[in-house]
Motif scaffolding. Sequence first.
Motif, short mmCIF file in Angstrom:
data_model
loop_
_atom_site.label_atom_id
_atom_site.label_comp_id
_atom_site.label_asym_id
_atom_site.label_seq_id
_atom_site.Cartn_x
_atom_site.Cartn_y
_atom_site.Cartn_z
N VAL A 47 0.83 -1.21 0.00
CA VAL A 47 0.00 0.00 0.00
C VAL A 47 0.86 1.25 0.00
O VAL A 47 0.62 2.20 -0.76
N ASN A 48 1.89 1.28 0.86
CA ASN A 48 2.71 2.48 1.00
C ASN A 48 3.99 2.45 0.17
O ASN A 48 4.43 3.47 -0.34
N ASN A 49 4.61 1.27 0.04
CA ASN A 49 5.94 1.20 -0.57
C ASN A 49 5.93 0.94 -2.08
O ASN A 49 6.77 1.48 -2.81
N MET A 107 0.14 -6.77 -11.00
CA MET A 107 -0.80 -7.05 -9.90
C MET A 107 -1.39 -5.75 -9.35
O MET A 107 -2.57 -5.69 -9.02
N SER A 108 -0.57 -4.71 -9.27
CA SER A 108 -1.05 -3.42 -8.79
C SER A 108 -2.09 -2.85 -9.76
O SER A 108 -3.12 -2.33 -9.33
N ALA A 109 -1.80 -2.94 -11.06
CA ALA A 109 -2.74 -2.42 -12.06
C ALA A 109 -4.07 -3.16 -12.03
O ALA A 109 -5.12 -2.58 -12.28
N ALA A 110 -4.01 -4.47 -11.70
CA ALA A 110 -5.22 -5.29 -11.61
C ALA A 110 -5.88 -5.20 -10.24
O ALA A 110 -6.88 -5.88 -9.99
N GLU A 111 -5.30 -4.37 -9.34
CA GLU A 111 -5.81 -4.18 -7.98
C GLU A 111 -5.90 -5.50 -7.22
O GLU A 111 -6.87 -5.75 -6.48
N LYS A 112 -4.89 -6.34 -7.38
CA LYS A 112 -4.83 -7.61 -6.65
C LYS A 112 -4.08 -7.42 -5.34
O LYS A 112 -3.19 -6.58 -5.23
N ALA A 113 -4.47 -8.21 -4.33
CA ALA A 113 -3.77 -8.17 -3.06
C ALA A 113 -2.34 -8.65 -3.25
O ALA A 113 -2.08 -9.59 -4.02
N ILE A 114 -1.39 -7.99 -2.57
CA ILE A 114 0.02 -8.31 -2.76
C ILE A 114 0.67 -8.65 -1.42
O ILE A 114 0.67 -7.85 -0.49
N ASP A 115 1.18 -9.87 -1.32
CA ASP A 115 2.07 -10.31 -0.24
C ASP A 115 2.87 -11.46 -0.80
O ASP A 115 2.73 -11.81 -1.98
N ARG A 116 3.72 -12.06 0.02
CA ARG A 116 4.61 -13.08 -0.55
C ARG A 116 3.84 -14.28 -1.11
O ARG A 116 4.25 -14.88 -2.12
N ILE A 117 2.70 -14.62 -0.50
CA ILE A 117 1.93 -15.77 -0.98
C ILE A 117 1.26 -15.47 -2.31
O ILE A 117 1.32 -16.26 -3.27
N THR A 118 0.62 -14.30 -2.41
CA THR A 118 -0.08 -13.96 -3.65
C THR A 118 0.90 -13.73 -4.79
O THR A 118 0.60 -14.05 -5.94
N VAL A 119 2.08 -13.20 -4.49
CA VAL A 119 3.09 -13.00 -5.53
C VAL A 119 3.60 -14.35 -6.04
O VAL A 119 3.75 -14.56 -7.25
#
Length: 427
Positions: free
Chosen positions: A29-31, A59-71
């Motif tokens: 969200v911030n970084n 993933m950001s452009a598609a507004e997907k949740a981002i963390d190590r698992i989703t990546v």
Amino acid sequence: MKELEFEQGLPNAVDVERLALGSAIMDSVNNLPVVMALCREDCFSTSQHQVVFRTLCEMSAAEKAIDRITVLRELHEQGKLDLAGGPAKVVDLDTGLPEIYSLDAYCEILAEKAALRRLITSMYRHTQILLGRGAGVAEIAAAKAAIADLDTETNRRKQGFQNMAELIRNEAGGGPRAYLVPTPESIGIPWPWLKMTDAIGGMRAGQVICVSAGTGVGKTTFGCAAIAHAAAQGHCTAILTTEMSSQEQTIKIMCQRAGVNLHRWMEGKATRQDQDAVAAVVHTHLPSRIYVDEREQVTPAMMDAALTALKHDPPAVVMVDYFQLMESGLRTGDVNREQHLAHVSRQMKRLARKHKTCFLVLSQVNDSGSTRESKALENDATVIILLERQEGGAMKVKFRKSRFSARSDMYLGFDGATGLFFEADNT
């Protein structure tokens, strides 16, 4: 083989690349907006890091949740997990990272290394061409042009002390007169009210102008008038808002410019004459010169990313509605609210210079008339304007701080129905 050895010897900062990518995954969200705003794919020297960065952007452009698992899942579904170095390599990106407060500085390091790689690679390739048979004037000119372009990009910011006499003599090749005589840019964009422009000058690139007032006094209406006037003069403008929706901001400005009663319009009681007046404003070039970004949360990093996305049409004035609703992006438990807003204030000052824009920051005041929750904005702002509603509807405009102020206060007439401010005698 020689080409591979050459590429391996190019400047890089792999540890910093890992730090930037890991922080983006750890706090997307911030970084992530900071990394996306300050870096591009070739800022990462390894193909593995480039794959991860590209995936995070997608993933950001598609507004997907981002963390190590989703990546990891995204890389696996795209068949790119091995190209990214495998699961262990990706998981290791955000393992054991320190608390980061200067992520933009790390991204600047990556940008500088990438610029060096581009410059060295271009010089190497053109050297090979010039050493070959048949190289002539055209090849020499192409090499000079390519290196000049890269050199300009690498040295896009002047650093260190500069001799004032040299600045005066050499500015744009125009000599002392070209450097010292005010330009339209240095004068700034005029305010809608002549007396105000005479008093403090226009809205200039690199400025942070604070418009402060109590609740319900009219600071948003005042800011919208300034934004619409700048847009009507042909300047690109923008509104970052967490206070009102983009539709509300749009209707407010259109009715204000048309001189239509906003409350009557919002209640569905607009007359045919009202509709025609608003339609006339809508069909001018005004709406195309105003961008609106409506968010639940605004941080300096998000502002940076949003303005970078508008680099094709950079706004000359950006209204922030309003200061106390902004977030710093710092960890909540580490600092208090005043420190959060102090960080926001400092970053806005930096972003105003970086994006060559003027921030028109709306702010609430406390009972003593000072900026609520933060003294930092008053210290950092170039101009501080305090609005005070007077009996009879007039608005007193106090210039509490201004580098070029010619007077301490002035008055504007105000029509609350249409939201129009107009010139008035200082009574």
